[in-house]
Scaffold this active site. Sequence first.
Site, short mmCIF file in Angstrom:
data_model
loop_
_atom_site.label_atom_id
_atom_site.label_comp_id
_atom_site.label_asym_id
_atom_site.label_seq_id
_atom_site.Cartn_x
_atom_site.Cartn_y
_atom_site.Cartn_z
CE LYS A 72 -3.90 1.91 2.71
NZ LYS A 72 -4.77 1.65 3.87
CB SER A 148 -8.17 3.44 3.02
OG SER A 148 -7.27 2.84 3.92
CB SER A 172 -8.30 0.63 5.86
OG SER A 172 -9.01 1.84 5.85
#
Lengths: 478, 97
Positions: A72, A148, A172
């Site tokens: 990420k 997210s 997330s």
Amino acid sequence: MSLAASSITRLRQLLVSGEISPLDIVEDLEAAITARDADVGAFLSRDLAAAREAAAQADLSLPLGGIPIALKDNINALGEPCTCASRFLENGYLSPYDATVTRKLREAGAVIFGRTNMDEFAMGSATENSALRVTRNPRDLSRVPGGSSGGSAAAVAAHTAIAALGSDTGGSIRQPASHCGVVGLKPSYGRVSRFGLVAFASSLDQIGPLTRSVDDAAVLLQAIAGHDPADSTSLRTPVPDYLAEIDRGVSGMKLGLPREYFGDGIDPAVRATVMAAVDRLQAAGAEIVEISLPHTEHAVATYYILAPAEASSNLSRFDGIRYGVRHGGSGDLLDLYRDSREAGFGPEVKRRILLGTYVLSSGYYDAYYTRAQKVRTLIRRDFEQAFAGVDAILSPVAPGAARKIGENAGNPLQEYLSDIFTLSANLAGICAISVPAGEIESDTGTRLPVGLQILGPHLGEASLLRVAKAAEATSTPA
Amino acid sequence: MAQQSIDVRYVAGLARLHLSDEECAEFQPQLDAILGHAESLLSLDVTGIEATAHPVPVHDVLRADVPHESLPLERVLANAPEQAQGQIRVPKVIADA
């Protein structure tokens, strides 16, 4: 099956037996990304040359030897961009160091390959708050991948990553995993070092894996867990062998169903899919008991006071001085701060900074912030009491499957309310995982994945993974 | 808790954000709605409840006071928007007398 669509466990067998080389996997992934990522949009950047070089040098005797892992884009890796999907860091920031998880992955033999899209600074539940790119759900391109860590989940689901790391502050990792049909694990607070993760809400953030299988999640957690002197909140508790008991099944285990997680406001098709997974675990020998987590309804209010408060403090470092965007240099220092932040941050980040600044400001601090901290204690106690009677808790991950892109535009409260089932694990600091439970029909003619959330007590990852493995083994094949 | 509307412009000043009028107008009702939802916490009796700042009781973590290698200066400076002579350039901080 292509290499890019395989699990870590399978690829390790092929690597160790010499049937394939680490370079084969990188090349296969690159081909998959070229073929599919224009549609899905999971990646923000990748360094093919560096990945090839790392693959060529991979030590296959190590647990992750030769396995490419995507990160990420809020996790630092030396010399690579780390944009947090923000205009603020889009240009002119290259990580000056490795995050501890990145270093640990390299030490376990992994090849770092690809930076995945996310909501800006991890603030969002759909990856729509990325300032840099739209990510679509690989199972239905008209829909969001969740967030997210939407890029990480979409990449694993689209077979453009073998596995990825994400971060989970309020769901997330778990929610995008559920929406994309992959496994997503949020470790207990303190289990994994946060050093080198760009901080959103420091008392809630944890890094964890998004993978194709529960075994893969265990393998990745094994590699990244443990104490780190650079993160004073990481725990010294020894890391157990997460694969040792993973196949023992759920026979004799007591699993709790919190009645507050199955009430109104949940899509009946999602509820039915989750309940079918619960029934299968019961058939596999688990005892299912109804429990209560009475303060669940207050989780959203509590979280959306505490997380923005911490974010407003953490994001004060983005001031245009040391890295990222700089605007307004002709004025005084205060103008430089204000103009740089105005230019660099997107709307959701600004909203949360404003919210956090407000609840921490003089006259409102006790009414909002202190009160929310006290309710956090009540939520934490709910779980302590529940885990005195059950080994793990079963629930939905989200009230619905992946929604259409743009559906909640302009209504942040509506979007926040959809986080109801994942926030409490972060507030309580416990571990939780999302495992594919089944699929439901959508009105766009697609079949959308639905995850089962399993919550375990603090540092209870070993038994959590055991339940998850049983849920995976009993789930109907897609 | 406050029932009145949040003063977005004032809070933006505290947060060092130079918001446009359009942004203030957009955020106002959104933030009011979120804070309105937060008022549900008022229904709870929290008398005598300890505040949780941190989910795990770890306190006063100290490390040995031993110097160790820092990040290379040039690698850190490379990210600064403006730099000169091995330092980060900023606007003048001290006003003229």
